[in-house]
Write a protein that holds these residues in place. Structure first.
Motif, mmCIF file in Angstrom:
data_model
loop_
_atom_site.group_PDB
_atom_site.id
_atom_site.type_symbol
_atom_site.label_atom_id
_atom_site.label_comp_id
_atom_site.label_asym_id
_atom_site.label_seq_id
_atom_site.Cartn_x
_atom_site.Cartn_y
_atom_site.Cartn_z
ATOM 1 N N LYS A 81 0.902 -1.432 0.252
ATOM 2 C CA LYS A 81 -0.604 -0.299 -0.458
ATOM 3 C C LYS A 81 0.446 1.171 -0.074
ATOM 4 O O LYS A 81 2.445 1.145 0.667
ATOM 5 N N VAL A 82 0.339 2.203 -0.909
ATOM 6 C CA VAL A 82 1.019 3.700 -0.619
ATOM 7 C C VAL A 82 0.954 3.839 0.545
ATOM 8 O O VAL A 82 -0.587 4.270 0.668
ATOM 9 N N HIS A 83 1.542 4.466 1.298
ATOM 10 C CA HIS A 83 1.088 5.384 2.970
ATOM 11 C C HIS A 83 0.593 7.091 2.401
ATOM 12 O O HIS A 83 0.682 7.459 1.398
ATOM 13 N N PRO A 84 0.418 7.449 3.325
ATOM 14 C CA PRO A 84 -0.946 8.841 3.533
ATOM 15 C C PRO A 84 -0.077 9.798 2.756
ATOM 16 O O PRO A 84 -0.546 10.665 2.597
ATOM 17 N N ASP A 85 0.961 9.707 2.834
ATOM 18 C CA ASP A 85 2.162 11.034 3.252
ATOM 19 C C ASP A 85 2.589 10.568 0.885
ATOM 20 O O ASP A 85 3.012 11.431 0.827
ATOM 21 N N GLY A 86 2.100 8.891 0.547
ATOM 22 C CA GLY A 86 2.872 9.694 -0.554
ATOM 23 C C GLY A 86 3.961 9.372 -1.303
ATOM 24 O O GLY A 86 4.576 9.386 -2.304
ATOM 25 N N LYS A 87 5.344 9.117 0.051
ATOM 26 C CA LYS A 87 6.155 8.817 0.041
ATOM 27 C C LYS A 87 6.998 7.853 -0.374
ATOM 28 O O LYS A 87 7.648 7.782 -0.479
ATOM 29 N N ARG A 88 6.299 6.912 0.919
ATOM 30 C CA ARG A 88 6.232 6.197 0.961
ATOM 31 C C ARG A 88 5.409 4.275 0.513
ATOM 32 O O ARG A 88 4.798 4.746 0.699
ATOM 33 N N LEU A 89 6.084 3.008 0.334
ATOM 34 C CA LEU A 89 5.106 2.457 0.162
ATOM 35 C C LEU A 89 6.171 1.613 1.000
ATOM 36 O O LEU A 89 6.503 1.092 1.555
ATOM 37 N N PHE A 90 4.475 0.596 1.403
ATOM 38 C CA PHE A 90 4.262 -0.121 2.914
ATOM 39 C C PHE A 90 4.274 -1.638 2.119
ATOM 40 O O PHE A 90 3.093 -1.703 1.300
ATOM 41 N N VAL A 91 5.067 -3.071 2.935
ATOM 42 C CA VAL A 91 5.200 -3.982 2.546
ATOM 43 C C VAL A 91 5.020 -4.938 3.487
ATOM 44 O O VAL A 91 5.906 -5.032 4.720
ATOM 45 N N CYS A 92 4.085 -6.616 3.281
ATOM 46 C CA CYS A 92 4.167 -6.836 4.355
ATOM 47 C C CYS A 92 5.141 -8.465 4.035
ATOM 48 O O CYS A 92 4.852 -8.397 2.490
ATOM 49 N N VAL A 93 6.218 -8.494 4.368
ATOM 50 C CA VAL A 93 7.266 -9.491 4.155
ATOM 51 C C VAL A 93 6.909 -10.569 5.210
ATOM 52 O O VAL A 93 7.011 -10.385 6.469
ATOM 53 N N SER A 94 7.074 -11.895 4.596
ATOM 54 C CA SER A 94 7.218 -12.649 5.304
ATOM 55 C C SER A 94 7.080 -14.325 4.650
ATOM 56 O O SER A 94 8.603 -14.304 3.596
ATOM 57 N N ASP A 95 7.787 -15.786 5.174
ATOM 58 C CA ASP A 95 7.939 -16.072 4.500
ATOM 59 C C ASP A 95 6.928 -17.721 4.714
ATOM 60 O O ASP A 95 7.572 -18.821 5.655
ATOM 61 N N ALA A 96 6.181 -17.446 3.914
ATOM 62 C CA ALA A 96 4.601 -18.023 4.033
ATOM 63 C C ALA A 96 4.720 -19.542 3.211
ATOM 64 O O ALA A 96 4.612 -20.934 3.941
ATOM 65 N N ASN A 97 4.936 -19.434 2.054
ATOM 66 C CA ASN A 97 4.488 -20.930 1.238
ATOM 67 C C ASN A 97 5.836 -20.857 -0.234
ATOM 68 O O ASN A 97 5.983 -21.984 -0.424
ATOM 69 N N TYR A 98 5.459 -19.738 -0.453
ATOM 70 C CA TYR A 98 5.809 -19.984 -1.593
ATOM 71 C C TYR A 98 8.244 -18.992 -2.046
ATOM 72 O O TYR A 98 7.993 -19.642 -3.200
ATOM 73 N N SER A 99 8.341 -18.872 -1.271
ATOM 74 C CA SER A 99 9.432 -18.053 -1.497
ATOM 75 C C SER A 99 10.821 -19.232 -2.178
ATOM 76 O O SER A 99 11.008 -20.502 -1.555
ATOM 77 N N LYS A 100 11.669 -18.574 -3.239
ATOM 78 C CA LYS A 100 12.377 -19.849 -3.635
ATOM 79 C C LYS A 100 13.862 -19.681 -2.118
ATOM 80 O O LYS A 100 14.887 -20.607 -3.224
#
Length: 321
Positions: A81-100
């Motif tokens: 999601k783009v942060h409301p400030d419009g300057k940052r992107l926020f990302v969910c980082v995990s290792d759930a199932n498909y990571s190489k």
């Protein structure tokens, strides 16, 4: 373009139902398997995550893909999601199932919320959520409220975390209603009237959570369950888009007339659109665009990893009342 003509006996007229898929923005991102999508109206680009490689990239409307960040500690990236400030992107980082790059130290244990400077691609925030509750973890999707607090779903622990603008993390909502096997809480949106809406892939239910009292959780009454429900997109206060995969591979629009105590199906995409494991949705220039994650390939041992992926326009056709 060929058309299938369907006669609807309303006011003596017929409606025309197309039998061809909608527009796709195709791009080359070898083995990325993007899951999350966010649109940046300032730069006119789509940000996409990578369940396979953990990178975050951007895609132009012409289909040119480039990396924003490629951090080796990011096993998989999901909701963006783009942060409301419009300057940052926020990302969910995990290792759930498909990571190489999965490892025993991180598999089903990692849950991070990471902020990235959109201009430079540098990491600005990195909040560890995995210590807030015991058990398995999968930070999957996020949303921001009007005070710039972030809310993150954990699809394995089945809780919703809250991260304040200063980076303070806590468990916001935890309920027996959320509990399920496998992947549970998934897509999440903030409603301006002061609550969250979230869908559970495992139960197929939509839940409404009061921001002023997180114990006030109700199940939204709907005409059907959305098993394998994934991304959510609030297009207006009374309309919600639900992305469903796992074989259905359709996009639905729900409409509520009672502040999301209940909702009715009002539109859906067509089988002819042929979405390929759709995951998440974003609004760009008054159109809804869907990330085709193609995750079915990752569960097929005979499948050759894809190089090409697509963002597809969701043509929502009104359903008869």
């Amino acid at each position: 373009m060929k058309k299938i003509i369907l006669c609807v006996f309303m006011a003596g007229c017929a409606s025309v139902i197309p039998d061809q898929p909608t527009t796709r923005i195709e791009f080359n991102a070898p083995e990325a398997y993007p899951e999350g999508i966010a649109y940046d109206s300032n730069a006119d680009v789509y940000f996409v995550s990578s369940a396979r490689l953990g990178s975050v990239g951007k895609v132009t409307p012409a289909g040119v893909y480039s990396l924003l960040i490629n951090d080796p500690t990011f096993k998989s990236t999901y909701g963006v999601k783009v942060h409301p400030d419009g300057k940052r992107l926020f990302v969910c980082v995990s290792d759930a199932n498909y990571s190489k790059f999965t490892s025993s130290e991180t598999r089903k244990k990692m849950a991070r919320l990471v902020g990235i400077d959109i201009a430079t691609g540098k990491k600005t925030d990195d909040i560890d959520l995995s210590k807030l509750v015991p058990g398995k973890h999968f930070a999957n999707d996020l949303t921001f409220d009007s005070q710039q607090n972030a809310y993150i779903t954990d699809s394995f622990s089945n809780v919703i975390y809250k991260v304040t603008p200063t980076g303070e993390a806590s468990v916001f909502a935890d309920s027996s209603m959320f509990k399920t096997e496998g992947v549970g809480l998934n897509g999440i949106v903030f409603h301006p009237s002061g609550y969250l809406l979230t869908v559970s892939s495992g139960t197929g239910s939509l839940y409404k959570i009061d921001l002023n009292n997180s114990k006030n959780i109700t199940k939204v009454a709907t005409e059907q369950f959305f098993m394998n429900g994934d991304g959510l997109l609030l297009t207006e206060n009374r309309k919600l888009v639900v992305v469903q995969n796992g074989g259905s591979d359709k996009i639905y629009e729900l409409t509520s007339e009672d502040n999301w105590s209940s909702a009715k199906l009002s539109a859906s995409t067509l089988v002819a659109d042929r979405f390929t494991y759709p995951s998440t949705a974003a609004m760009a220039k008054d159109k809804i665009w869907i990330m085709n994650a193609k995750f079915s390939e990752l569960t097929d041992s005979t499948s050759v990893p894809s190089n090409k992926f697509s963002i597809q326009h969701a043509r929502l056709m009104p359903l008869p009342r």
